[in-house]
Design a protein around this motif. Structure first.
Motif, PDB file in Angstrom:
ATOM      1  N   TYR A  44     -51.539  13.260 -59.606  1.00  0.00           N
ATOM      2  CA  TYR A  44     -50.947  13.666 -58.400  1.00  0.00           C
ATOM      3  C   TYR A  44     -49.965  14.866 -58.700  1.00  0.00           C
ATOM      4  O   TYR A  44     -49.223  14.933 -59.749  1.00  0.00           O
ATOM      5  CB  TYR A  44     -49.815  12.648 -57.927  1.00  0.00           C
ATOM      6  CG  TYR A  44     -50.312  11.344 -57.557  1.00  0.00           C
ATOM      7  CD1 TYR A  44     -50.635  11.055 -56.069  1.00  0.00           C
ATOM      8  CD2 TYR A  44     -51.095  10.504 -58.401  1.00  0.00           C
ATOM      9  CE1 TYR A  44     -51.328   9.667 -55.753  1.00  0.00           C
ATOM     10  CE2 TYR A  44     -51.882   9.229 -58.002  1.00  0.00           C
ATOM     11  CZ  TYR A  44     -51.981   9.041 -56.782  1.00  0.00           C
ATOM     12  OH  TYR A  44     -52.466   8.005 -56.342  1.00  0.00           O
ATOM     13  N   ASN A  46     -46.883  17.282 -57.281  1.00  0.00           N
ATOM     14  CA  ASN A  46     -45.658  17.348 -56.378  1.00  0.00           C
ATOM     15  C   ASN A  46     -44.657  18.517 -56.729  1.00  0.00           C
ATOM     16  O   ASN A  46     -44.590  18.769 -58.170  1.00  0.00           O
ATOM     17  CB  ASN A  46     -44.900  15.868 -56.451  1.00  0.00           C
ATOM     18  CG  ASN A  46     -44.520  15.621 -57.791  1.00  0.00           C
ATOM     19  OD1 ASN A  46     -45.267  15.218 -58.651  1.00  0.00           O
ATOM     20  ND2 ASN A  46     -43.384  15.501 -57.966  1.00  0.00           N
ATOM     21  N   SER A 157     -44.549  15.724 -50.106  1.00  0.00           N
ATOM     22  CA  SER A 157     -45.412  16.789 -50.577  1.00  0.00           C
ATOM     23  C   SER A 157     -46.487  16.435 -51.602  1.00  0.00           C
ATOM     24  O   SER A 157     -47.236  17.197 -52.228  1.00  0.00           O
ATOM     25  CB  SER A 157     -44.852  17.959 -50.784  1.00  0.00           C
ATOM     26  OG  SER A 157     -44.143  18.671 -50.066  1.00  0.00           O
ATOM     27  N   GLU A 159     -49.595  15.079 -53.504  1.00  0.00           N
ATOM     28  CA  GLU A 159     -50.914  15.300 -53.251  1.00  0.00           C
ATOM     29  C   GLU A 159     -51.665  14.739 -54.558  1.00  0.00           C
ATOM     30  O   GLU A 159     -51.730  14.953 -55.644  1.00  0.00           O
ATOM     31  CB  GLU A 159     -51.325  16.862 -53.122  1.00  0.00           C
ATOM     32  CG  GLU A 159     -52.557  17.204 -53.057  1.00  0.00           C
ATOM     33  CD  GLU A 159     -52.812  18.634 -53.209  1.00  0.00           C
ATOM     34  OE1 GLU A 159     -53.798  18.976 -53.216  1.00  0.00           O
ATOM     35  OE2 GLU A 159     -51.972  19.310 -53.685  1.00  0.00           O
TER      36      GLU A 159
END
Length: 165
Positions: A44, A46, A157, A159
């Motif tokens: 991920y 961020n 935010s 992702e």
């Protein structure tokens, strides 16, 4: 024979090809003595939590079945960080590799070197979402269910950039 404990580790990096740092660290977690890597999340991306003048972080989570006491496991995690060139200069600053012992079974630990559950665990999307990928039914001591924490924590935010596999 020491008890087997399911421990969860948060991984993070924002320097020197972070995705590669995490993939290599996951391989190294699997080689910790008396420990087995049983699950790992995808990766991920961020924004940084601390000073914003640094690259985005890449994060993941891993589940380890271990017979090591918590402080010995912490020593192993810190040895992996050091092998990756981790330098502790600035709180929340950039880093090649950060390995946080998030949970150690259902234990609560208050030691000078280690606090478990990891402080802030229950409110950080870059920890909760990867953790939910590998242990959706998890209960966080003192904070309730992981799904309950997720319900109170927007991904912001965060992702997902790579699936495990």
């Amino acid at each position: 024979m020491p008890e087997r404990v399911l421990a969860y580790v948060g991984l993070g990096s924002n320097l020197q090809t972070p995705e590669q740092q995490l993939r290599q660290a996951l391989d190294e977690l699997a080689r910790i003595p008396r420990t087995r890597l049983v699950a790992q999340s995808g990766l991920y991306r961020n924004p940084p939590m601390g000073p914003v003048a640094q690259p985005d972080f890449v994060n993941a989570a891993a589940a380890l079945e271990t017979q090591l006491p918590a402080l010995e496991l912490l020593d192993e995690l810190q040895a992996i960080e050091q092998a990756h060139g981790r330098v502790r200069i600035e709180r929340w600053g950039p880093r090649t590799l950060d390995l946080d012992l998030l949970l150690y079974g259902d234990h609560s630990i208050e030691e000078p070197r280690l606090r478990v559950p990891h402080p802030g665990l229950h409110e950080r999307p870059f920890v909760l979402y990867p953790l939910a990928e590998i242990a959706p039914e998890l209960t966080l001591p003192g904070h309730g269910t992981l799904s309950g924490c997720l319900a109170r924590c927007s991904p912001g935010s965060l992702e997902r950039i790579e699936s495990h596999g």
